[in-house]
Structure formats: structure tokens, C-alpha cells
Design an enzyme around this catalytic site. Structure first.
Site, PDB file in Angstrom:
ATOM      1  N   ASP A 221       0.822  -1.212   0.000  1.00  0.00           N
ATOM      2  CA  ASP A 221       0.000   0.000   0.000  1.00  0.00           C
ATOM      3  C   ASP A 221       0.859   1.267   0.000  1.00  0.00           C
ATOM      4  OD1 ASP A 221      -2.724   1.175   0.447  1.00  0.00           O
ATOM      5  OD2 ASP A 221      -1.744   1.960   2.244  1.00  0.00           O
ATOM      6  N   GLU A 245       1.435  -0.249  -4.871  1.00  0.00           N
ATOM      7  CA  GLU A 245       0.492   0.772  -5.324  1.00  0.00           C
ATOM      8  C   GLU A 245       1.211   2.108  -5.483  1.00  0.00           C
ATOM      9  OE1 GLU A 245      -3.530   2.973  -3.631  1.00  0.00           O
ATOM     10  OE2 GLU A 245      -1.854   2.555  -2.307  1.00  0.00           O
TER      11      GLU A 245
END
Ligand SMILES: *[C@@H]1O[C@H](CO)[C@@H](O)[C@H](O)[C@H]1NC(C)=O
Length: 493
Positions: A221, A245
Site C-alpha cells: 500500500d 500501489e
């Protein structure tokens, strides 16, 4: 999973042999929001208040692996597993898992440590793999800006572990790295990941986590919010593949990012596919040009490809047209890279902005007869068979999909023996015929080709030069060289 003699000697902590990046490139991933996939009691009628915990668990997930495997997925990405802030906030509870307060404990709403170990074992027993969502950028706190009670955060329990509070200016890379995600209602204290003690804490933590739960891969993330040189050391300590990400649609930045983390989410492709296939008045130009641009700048085979996730509006919130959804999904699954389908896509779920795209899957009744479930199963099977062919064919180095035909409403993409023809005509659009020339199909003169998707398994014959006439309609068509289909299970072959 297969063990090499070397790993057998290393003892319990290293029994699972890590899946390499090259092996991850053969997988197809199903993304799960653990709280919203399946309940322990298996009930499918329970309503889900969208900002509360809704009761999904690892046990529930274990009981529904057939549903996932039946679509041809080989790996499952689960939402973050660690203990999060408890109670309610103005943005609801931490059912999604991105608001950590203790990285050494699990979020008990989803089950026990043993339940997670059981999930990992259940996947491995099926020859499937476990991908876990990992957050190192920040912790989570129920409250305004910098009024954080750091003593609640484990192990980073004082302000010295964090950058001073500031709001992110997204035009400034340094601000993106050091200021805080979140807002004045839920704070996400931003860790000083540049500090060596924080780096070593995270390295030991991830090593232990991977060993304890036999994790095969990570979705990572907020990668853009951490300085680039944090990542090589973290990935090495983890010893497993990561898909990070970097929420950015600019293809120009991907080449450099891949020096630090090879696996990234392909956000540029996400934007091109979404704008092209959700709107019958868009042309194919941005998609075709974009793919060619990105291919020249990044190793696209290493990227995760997707059109939905828990942070973006669902495709069906942009258009309810089933034909457009089929094109967008088939296009994505057959793109270069590692396909990722977010739970609910296969049921044509239509939630829009956060948190509405986080519907509970059980309300679909796990319908395996739905049009999109069936389409995903077929296309995953096509992809898997092309990978088997690739393995068999030595020297087949460049295995990229490229456009062999495009006009304003259709595009044909070839990958080895497969040609996918996609359109954004929409259900109401009128079809037309296109010709893909001999040199572009790669087929021999008079070659028999099977319409494995969108053609009832019809066999068509290439012309004397290997060219092919294809009827473009609202739905996607996938063509496969007949002689290469043996043993695929497709069209009964
Ligand atoms: C993929 O194809 C291989 C054969 O090449 C087969 O053994 C395997 O079961 C297939 N996997 C899936 C998930 O369909």
C-alpha cells in the site's frame, strides 16, 4: 507446494519456497476485502452497513475457495491483516484494514492466527497462493490532525517515529513522502521510514510474518508515499514478490520506479481501459498509444493489471452496459502482466466512490452462473493455456500483447496464438466486419482458428495469406489457433 532439497534442510521457518517474480507472472489474482467476502456461518442474507464491520472472516473465505478457483484464479490477495484502530470514526470502522495500531497482532474481527494459518494451508493444498496487503507508510488514529495519542501505536509509540504533521501537497514529491495521508477526522501518522531503526523493525517484522503464515506475495500500500530506497531492503527481507500501489496514471514514471520495485499496479492501463470501454463515444487511440508508450518504458509483464479495486469507482457505476463490462474485463485479463480481479466484478457490482464499491459479496449468493463469472472463467482458461504454450516453446522471449488492428471502436490484440478483438460499441451498437492481415495474425494460410469466446466455438479459416475476417460486435471475441488448443479444455478440446 514444491520444496527444493535446500529448503527442506532449513527447517520450519522456511518450508514455503518463495514464488519468484517470473512465477507470479503466470498467476491470476482475485482481490478480497476479508470483511466483505464470506461470513463464518455462510449466510448470504446478512445486510452490510457499508462503514461497519460486516462479519467476513478467514474461515468464511476457506469455505468459498471453490468459488474463486472455479473462475480460474490461482492466487488470493487479502486485505491487511494486522490489528487496527477500534471503534467507530467519522469515516466508519477499520473493516478495510488500512488503519494499523499494532503490527504484531492480528485484527481479530477476521479470525485467529490459526485461522489465517489454515487459510494459507487451504490455498496451498489447492496449488494456490496467498498474497497479503502490507502497509508500512503509516499507522491509524481516530482523531484530528496531529492530536495523536502515540502510546496506542505499536511498536512505534512516540512522536519521534513520525514525520511532523502536515497535509499532503500532491504536486510536491517530498510532501507526498513526508506529510500525512488521512484527514482531520482520521489521522494516518506518517512513519519516518528513512530511519534505520524503523527499517530494521519492518524488515524483521515482514520476515517473521511471511514465515509464520507462509505468505507467497504482497500487495503493498501507499508505495509512492515512502522514499524509493526504502523498498529494495524491505523486499529483500520479505523474500517474496510485491506488487506496489503507485497511484499515478503517468507512464513515464514507471521505468524508474521499477528500479526499486519490479511489481507495481498498472494504473496507466487502468485509466486508459476505463475511459475507452466505459464510453461508446471514446476512440481506441489513447488506449493503443498508451500501451505502446508504456511498453517502451517499463517491464509490463511484471505489473498487476486491473480495472477495479477497493479505492476506485466500479466499472459498472460508470456504465451498466453488460457488453462494455465484458470487453473491459476480457481486455484486462489478456493484457500483459498479472491480472487482478476485485471481488464483485464477476457479479457486475456497481458501487461508486468509497466506501460504496465495498459491497458484501455474499449478497450475490456466490452465483457461478452469472454472465461475467462465466466469462472470467473462460478468459482465465485461455490465458493459462497461452502460458503453458509459452513454457513449451523455447526461445519465445517477447511475449507481449500488441495491437494488430485498430479503428475508432475496435482493437485487436495478439499474444502468441491468441487474438482478442474488443470493442466499445456497447450493447446497442451495430456490428461490422474487419480484416486482420496475414502478417499480423501470425496464422498460416488456410489455418483453422476457433472462436473460444464470443463465437460459440465456431471454427473459421484464415485466407491464403493467413489473414482473417472477424465480425466485430458489442461483445468481445477471442480467437485461438485450432492446432494449439489441444488439452486446453476450451471448446471441448
Ligand atoms: C493451467 O494449465 C495447466 C496445463 O498446462 C494445468 O495443469 C493447470 O491446472 C491449469 N491451471 C488452471 C488454474 O487452470
Amino acid at each position: 507446494m514444491k520444496l527444493s532439497p535446500a529448503s527442506l534442510l532449513l527447517g520450519a521457518a522456511s518450508v514455503a519456497q518463495a514464488l519468484s517474480g517470473a512465477e507470479w507472472q503466470k498467476q491470476s489474482i482475485y482481490q478480497i476485502l476479508t470483511d466483505r467476502f464470506a461470513r463464518t456461518d455462510g449466510s448470504t442474507t446478512e445486510q452490510c452497513a457499508i462503514t461497519s464491520y460486516c462479519g467476513g472472516t478467514y474461515k468464511g473465505l476457506i469455505n468459498h475457495l471453490d468459488y474463486i478457483q472455479g473462475m480460474g484464479f490461482t492466487a488470493v490477495w487479502i486485505s491487511p491483516i494486522v490489528k487496527n484502530l477500534e471503534g467507530d470514526t467519522p469515516h466508519g470502522t477499520a473493516y478495510h484494514g488500512y488503519w494499523a495500531q499494532d503490527i504484531y497482532s492480528l485484527n481479530e474481527n477476521f479470525g485467529t492466527e490459526q485461522d489465517l494459518i489454515d487459510l494459507s494451508a487451504a490455498l496451498h493444498a489447492r496449488g494456490m497462493y496467498l498474497m497479503v496487503d502490507i502497509v508500512t507508510n503509516h499507522m491509524g488514529y481516530n482523531g484530528c490532525g496531529d492530536c495523536v495519542d502515540y502510546s496506542l501505536l505499536k511498536p512505534f509509540d512516540n512522536s519521534g517515529y513520525y514525520h511532523p504533521f502536515c497535509e499532503i501537497n500532491y504536486d510536491d514529491d517530498n510532501s507526498v513522502r513526508t506529510c500525512w495521508e488521512g484527514d482531520n477526522q482520521v489521522s494516518l501518522p506518517d512513519l519516518k521510514t528513512e530511519d534505520s531503526n524503523i527499517r530494521s523493525t519492518f524488515s524483521e517484522w515482514i520476515q517473521d510474518l511471511v514465515a509464520k503464515y507462509s505468505i507467497d506475495g504482497m500487495r503493498i500500500d501507499s508505495v509512492k508515499h515512502v522514499e524509493k530506497d526504502f523498498w529494495p531492503g524491505f523486499l529483500e527481507a520479505a523474500g517474496i514478490y510485491g506488487i506496489g500501489e503507485v497511484l499515478d496514471g503517468n507512464p513515464a514514471i514507471y521505468g524508474d520506479w521499477q528500479q526499486y520495485m519490479q511489481g507495481l499496479m498498472n494504473y496507466p492501463l487502468f485509466y486508459w481501459v476505463q475511459e475507452t470501454f466505459s464510453n461508446p463515444s471514446a476512440t481506441m487511440d489513447n488506449l493503443v498509444n498508451g500501451i505502446n508508450t508504456l511498453k517502451g518504458q517499463a517491464d509490463t509483464a511484471a505489473l498487476g493489471v486491473f480495472i477495479e479495486n477497493h479505492d476506485q469507482k466500479r466499472f459498472a457505476s460508470l456504465t451498466g452496459d453488460m457488453s462494455l463490462a465484458k470487453n473491459a474485463i476480457a481486455f484486462t485479463l489478456l493484457s500483459d502482466g498479472i491480472p487482478i480481479l476485485y471481488q464483485g466484478q464477476e457479479q457486475h457490482f456497481s458501487g461508486g466512490d468509497t466506501p460504496n464499491q465495498r459491497e458484501a459479496l455474499w449478497t450475490s449468493g456466490y452465483n457461478t452462473e452469472s454472465e461475467l463469472y462465466q466469462l472470467v472463467a473462460t478468459v482465465n482458461q485461455v490465458r493459462n493455456h497461452t502460458l503453458a504454450a509459452r513454457n513449451a516453446e523455447s526461445g519465445y522471449v517477447k511475449y507481449q500483447a500488441w495491437s494488430v488492428y485498430s479503428d475508432s471502436h475496435s482493437v485487436a490484440m495478439r499474444k502468441g496464438d491468441v487474438i482478442g478483438v474488443f470493442s466499445n460499441l456497447g450493447s446497442g451498437g451495430s456490428g461490422y466486419q474487419i480484416t486482420i492481415s496475414g502478417g499480423n495474425t501470425g496464422y498460416a494460410g488456410g489455418e483453422e482458428v476457433v472462436q473460444v469466446l464470443g463465437g460459440d466455438c465456431n471454427v473459421v479459416t484464415a485466407d491464403g495469406a493467413g489473414g482473417l475476417n472477424v465480425d466485430v460486435g458489442p461483445d468481445p471475441v477471442v480467437l485461438y489457433k485450432a492446432s494449439a488448443l489441444e488439452g486446453s479444455g476450451l471448446c471441448g478440446r
